[in-house]
Write a protein that holds these residues in place. Structure first.
Motif, PDB file in Angstrom:
ATOM      1  N   GLY A 297      19.255 -22.668 -30.449  1.00 49.13           N
ATOM      2  CA  GLY A 297      17.875 -23.017 -30.732  1.00 49.13           C
ATOM      3  C   GLY A 297      16.944 -21.854 -30.440  1.00 49.13           C
ATOM      4  O   GLY A 297      17.338 -20.808 -29.902  1.00 49.13           O
ATOM      5  N   GLU A 298      15.691 -22.047 -30.764  1.00 44.40           N
ATOM      6  CA  GLU A 298      14.657 -21.012 -30.574  1.00 44.40           C
ATOM      7  C   GLU A 298      13.914 -21.281 -29.277  1.00 44.40           C
ATOM      8  O   GLU A 298      13.541 -22.417 -28.980  1.00 44.40           O
ATOM      9  N   VAL A 299      13.713 -20.222 -28.499  1.00 46.20           N
ATOM     10  CA  VAL A 299      13.026 -20.350 -27.209  1.00 46.20           C
ATOM     11  C   VAL A 299      11.540 -20.568 -27.459  1.00 46.20           C
ATOM     12  O   VAL A 299      10.912 -19.878 -28.271  1.00 46.20           O
ATOM     13  N   SER A 300      10.986 -21.527 -26.726  1.00 48.92           N
ATOM     14  CA  SER A 300       9.560 -21.790 -26.809  1.00 48.92           C
ATOM     15  C   SER A 300       9.049 -22.162 -25.426  1.00 48.92           C
ATOM     16  O   SER A 300       9.720 -22.878 -24.683  1.00 48.92           O
ATOM     17  N   GLY A 301       7.882 -21.642 -25.065  1.00 50.48           N
ATOM     18  CA  GLY A 301       7.261 -21.987 -23.788  1.00 50.48           C
ATOM     19  C   GLY A 301       8.019 -21.479 -22.583  1.00 50.48           C
ATOM     20  O   GLY A 301       8.038 -22.146 -21.544  1.00 50.48           O
TER      21      GLY A 301
ATOM     22  N   THR B  93      11.686 -24.637 -23.671  1.00 50.06           N
ATOM     23  CA  THR B  93      12.031 -25.652 -24.667  1.00 50.06           C
ATOM     24  C   THR B  93      12.857 -24.988 -25.754  1.00 50.06           C
ATOM     25  O   THR B  93      12.505 -23.896 -26.218  1.00 50.06           O
ATOM     26  N   LEU B  94      13.975 -25.621 -26.117  1.00 49.47           N
ATOM     27  CA  LEU B  94      14.775 -25.162 -27.240  1.00 49.47           C
ATOM     28  C   LEU B  94      14.452 -26.049 -28.433  1.00 49.47           C
ATOM     29  O   LEU B  94      14.422 -27.283 -28.308  1.00 49.47           O
ATOM     30  N   LYS B  95      14.218 -25.397 -29.589  1.00 50.80           N
ATOM     31  CA  LYS B  95      13.826 -26.188 -30.752  1.00 50.80           C
ATOM     32  C   LYS B  95      14.446 -25.611 -32.014  1.00 50.80           C
ATOM     33  O   LYS B  95      14.883 -24.471 -32.056  1.00 50.80           O
ATOM     34  N   ASP B  96      14.490 -26.479 -33.033  1.00 51.61           N
ATOM     35  CA  ASP B  96      14.830 -26.030 -34.379  1.00 51.61           C
ATOM     36  C   ASP B  96      13.806 -26.639 -35.329  1.00 51.61           C
ATOM     37  O   ASP B  96      12.712 -27.042 -34.899  1.00 51.61           O
ATOM     38  N   GLU B  97      14.145 -26.774 -36.608  1.00 56.74           N
ATOM     39  CA  GLU B  97      13.160 -27.244 -37.563  1.00 56.74           C
ATOM     40  C   GLU B  97      12.767 -28.709 -37.350  1.00 56.74           C
ATOM     41  O   GLU B  97      11.631 -29.113 -37.667  1.00 56.74           O
ATOM     42  N   ASP B  98      13.666 -29.545 -36.785  1.00 55.64           N
ATOM     43  CA  ASP B  98      13.431 -30.984 -36.769  1.00 55.64           C
ATOM     44  C   ASP B  98      13.311 -31.587 -35.372  1.00 55.64           C
ATOM     45  O   ASP B  98      12.855 -32.727 -35.246  1.00 55.64           O
ATOM     46  N   ALA B  99      13.740 -30.872 -34.334  1.00 57.30           N
ATOM     47  CA  ALA B  99      13.756 -31.500 -33.005  1.00 57.30           C
ATOM     48  C   ALA B  99      13.599 -30.432 -31.943  1.00 57.30           C
ATOM     49  O   ALA B  99      13.677 -29.230 -32.206  1.00 57.30           O
ATOM     50  N   CYS B 100      13.383 -30.898 -30.715  1.00 56.68           N
ATOM     51  CA  CYS B 100      13.269 -29.989 -29.568  1.00 56.68           C
ATOM     52  C   CYS B 100      13.817 -30.700 -28.338  1.00 56.68           C
ATOM     53  O   CYS B 100      13.899 -31.935 -28.280  1.00 56.68           O
TER      54      CYS B 100
ATOM     55  N   PRO C 152      14.152 -13.463 -21.750  1.00 57.94           N
ATOM     56  CA  PRO C 152      13.846 -14.266 -22.943  1.00 57.94           C
ATOM     57  C   PRO C 152      12.382 -14.155 -23.329  1.00 57.94           C
ATOM     58  O   PRO C 152      11.499 -14.029 -22.486  1.00 57.94           O
ATOM     59  N   GLU C 153      12.155 -14.210 -24.630  1.00 57.08           N
ATOM     60  CA  GLU C 153      10.806 -14.197 -25.194  1.00 57.08           C
ATOM     61  C   GLU C 153      10.681 -15.372 -26.162  1.00 57.08           C
ATOM     62  O   GLU C 153      11.660 -15.789 -26.788  1.00 57.08           O
ATOM     63  N   ASP C 154       9.473 -15.897 -26.292  1.00 54.75           N
ATOM     64  CA  ASP C 154       9.255 -16.979 -27.250  1.00 54.75           C
ATOM     65  C   ASP C 154       9.587 -16.514 -28.663  1.00 54.75           C
ATOM     66  O   ASP C 154       9.234 -15.405 -29.073  1.00 54.75           O
ATOM     67  N   GLY C 155      10.273 -17.382 -29.405  1.00 50.27           N
ATOM     68  CA  GLY C 155      10.646 -17.056 -30.776  1.00 50.27           C
ATOM     69  C   GLY C 155      12.030 -16.462 -30.919  1.00 50.27           C
ATOM     70  O   GLY C 155      12.493 -16.241 -32.040  1.00 50.27           O
ATOM     71  N   ILE C 156      12.717 -16.182 -29.808  1.00 51.11           N
ATOM     72  CA  ILE C 156      14.060 -15.608 -29.860  1.00 51.11           C
ATOM     73  C   ILE C 156      15.075 -16.740 -29.969  1.00 51.11           C
ATOM     74  O   ILE C 156      15.015 -17.732 -29.215  1.00 51.11           O
ATOM     75  N   GLU C 157      16.027 -16.600 -30.869  1.00 50.38           N
ATOM     76  CA  GLU C 157      17.078 -17.597 -31.031  1.00 50.38           C
ATOM     77  C   GLU C 157      18.203 -17.296 -30.059  1.00 50.38           C
ATOM     78  O   GLU C 157      18.694 -16.164 -29.996  1.00 50.38           O
ATOM     79  N   VAL C 158      18.607 -18.313 -29.307  1.00 52.72           N
ATOM     80  CA  VAL C 158      19.622 -18.135 -28.275  1.00 52.72           C
ATOM     81  C   VAL C 158      20.651 -19.253 -28.381  1.00 52.72           C
ATOM     82  O   VAL C 158      20.453 -20.268 -29.074  1.00 52.72           O
ATOM     83  N   ILE C 159      21.749 -19.035 -27.704  1.00 54.37           N
ATOM     84  CA  ILE C 159      22.765 -20.065 -27.513  1.00 54.37           C
ATOM     85  C   ILE C 159      22.833 -20.340 -26.026  1.00 54.37           C
ATOM     86  O   ILE C 159      23.179 -19.450 -25.237  1.00 54.37           O
ATOM     87  N   ALA C 160      22.473 -21.584 -25.639  1.00 47.89           N
ATOM     88  CA  ALA C 160      22.442 -21.973 -24.235  1.00 47.89           C
ATOM     89  C   ALA C 160      23.626 -22.876 -23.929  1.00 47.89           C
ATOM     90  O   ALA C 160      23.961 -23.783 -24.695  1.00 47.89           O
TER      91      ALA C 160
END
Length: 478
Positions: free
Chosen positions: A49-53, A65-72, A89-97
């Motif tokens: 997912g994409e890192v946010s916040g 928060t990890l998010k994609d197009e439909d959920a978080c 980590p930076e906001d907007g970076i896609e990671v695997i957690a």
């Protein structure tokens, strides 16, 4: 007939229903049951997912928060796991957690407890790199006007690298070939967890060394590492390393990776070297070339000095030909000195003769017989006068009168007295000149006036005497 379900819904109090075995449970029991179900079912998950916040608390825990197009989904990394992150980590970076799901019964929420986090592919890594680069560039850490020139011949070079790799051997070997220089190595880990902090601490440690301390402060720093993938070199893209390089008070060369590898450390350094060996070549000049240059310039200086001396000798020779000879300068002075010495000898002889004459005259007046005669006369006069006061007073009065007459006579006979009336006394060689003939023979004379003396010289021939007018043959008219 009424429906039992409708009747149950209309009841005010809960009652047991015939044929039902579902007992009522509490909210806590349901929450605990959900918690056990979720944690058992999702005890180990990998979420992309994409890192946010992203936010790191003072306690060391990280929340995101990890998010994609439909959920978080909310996530948390406890302090120990957050400290092991290989990147920031930076906001907007896609990671695997990787972690586990857990619930929070107090809020009816669930979240992901992350144990490890990795970038989701090289694209995400490059995106993170560009974000960090843009951020640091906006702060001016890569500005060209911050770059400092490297010292021409550093006395001490500090190297930040791994002490066991081939990099330090290549640097030392190249420095030995070009210009042997003292090297101080600060050993660090150059990749993996904690590498960035160690490199940043080493740079700050070198800069903090005092000028006159036991460990000499380097004149130049080299941050070096061998080649590798972008993951291997990632420590030199970390903010701590880039900020430490930008804040360094010692000129710094970045030599990370091979020629095609570029890190953010290269942008912040004063000079980028394509390889560690090239960094050694940038750090010092070639000693042999310096010696040849010094020898060539020394020869040029020597030739210039010789040419200058030769031209000076030529100018001196030309000037000496125009100058009069030493005998020509000294001979007139010698003649004047000889003439003055001769005149001095004659003057001294005359002065001695005059002094002897004065002494003879004074000595004649002091002959013993004359003195004895005068003493006898004085005794006779004293015997005749006696000691009567009247006679003494009379004798003293007569003596006073005689003294007054002699004083007036002396004043009238003073040879300088007529000078005040316009007369002059003519002297030549200490003798009085009283006639025109003496004046013509003397030549040089000294005229004494009442207010001073004037030197004159008689050079003219004597003027012919004017004869008395002849007696006229004409008779007297009377």
């Amino acid at each position: 007939m009424d429906d039992p379900l409708i009747d149950a819904a209309r009841r005010l109090l809960a009652e047991g229903t015939a044929g039902s075995n579902s007992a009522a449970i509490s909210v806590s029991e349901l929450s605990q049951a959900l918690k056990r179900t979720v944690e058992d079912r999702f005890g180990h998950v990998r979420i992309r997912g994409e890192v946010s916040g992203w936010k790191k608390a003072a306690s060391g825990h990280a929340y995101l928060t990890l998010k994609d197009e439909d959920a978080c989904i909310d996530a948390v990394m406890w302090r120990n796991a957050a400290a092991r992150l290989a990147f920031r980590p930076e906001d907007g970076i896609e990671v695997i957690a990787t972690g586990k799901l857990t619930t929070y019964p107090g809020r009816s929420k669930y979240q992901l407890v992350i144990d490890t986090m990795e970038l989701a592919g090289e694209g995400a890594l490059m995106l993170l790199l560009e974000k960090v680069k843009a951020k640091l560039a906006a702060e001016g850490l890569f500005a060209t006007d911050r770059k400092r020139p490297l010292p021409f011949l550093p006395r001490v070079i500090g190297v930040v690298t791994s002490p066991t790799g081939a990099v330090i051997r290549d640097i030392l070997h190249r420095l030995e070939d070009r210009c042997p220089t003292r090297v101080i190595v600060w050993p660090v880990q150059v990749q993996g967890q904690g590498a960035a902090e160690q490199v940043a601490a080493a740079i700050a440690g070198f800069c903090a060394l005092p000028e006159d301390g036991d460990i000499p402060r380097p004149d130049l720093l080299i941050v070096a590492r061998g080649g590798g993938s972008i993951e291997d070199l990632w420590a030199f893209n970390e903010e701590p390393v880039v900020r430490a390089i930008a804040a360094a008070t010692i000129p710094l060369i970045s030599a990370v990776g091979h020629e095609t590898d570029t890190t953010l450390a290269d942008h912040a350094a004063d000079r980028r070297a394509p390889t560690p060996t090239a960094a050694a070549e940038m750090a010092v000049p070639v000693k042999a070339e310096l010696e040849r240059t010094l020898a060539t310039r020394g020869q040029s200086i020597e030739r210039c000095a010789r040419r200058y001396v030769a031209r000076g000798a030529e100018r001196l020779a030309a000037a000496s030909r125009l100058m009069p000879s030493l005998p020509g300068l000294l001979d007139p002075q010698r003649e004047r000195a000889a003439a003055a010495a001769a005149r001095l000898d004659r003057a001294l002889g005359r002065r001695v003769a005059d002094a002897r004459g004065d002494l003879a005259r004074a000595g004649g007046a002091l002959r013993p017989p004359l003195l004895r005669q005068r003493v006898a006369l004085g005794r006779d006069r004293l015997a005749r006068v006696g000691l009567e006061p009247r006679l003494l007073l009379r004798s003293a009065a007569r003596a006073h009168e005689r003294l007054d007459r002699l004083s007036r006579l002396l004043a009238s006979l003073d040879p300088d007295r007529p000078l005040a009336r316009g007369f002059a006394r003519v002297m030549a060689r200490g003798a009085l000149i009283s006639s025109a003939g003496q004046a013509r023979d003397a030549g040089a004379m000294l005229l004494h006036f009442a207010d001073g003396e004037v030197a004159v010289r008689s050079d003219k021939a004597p003027a012919p005497r004017r004869s008395a007018p002849a007696a006229s043959d004409q008779g007297s008219l009377l």
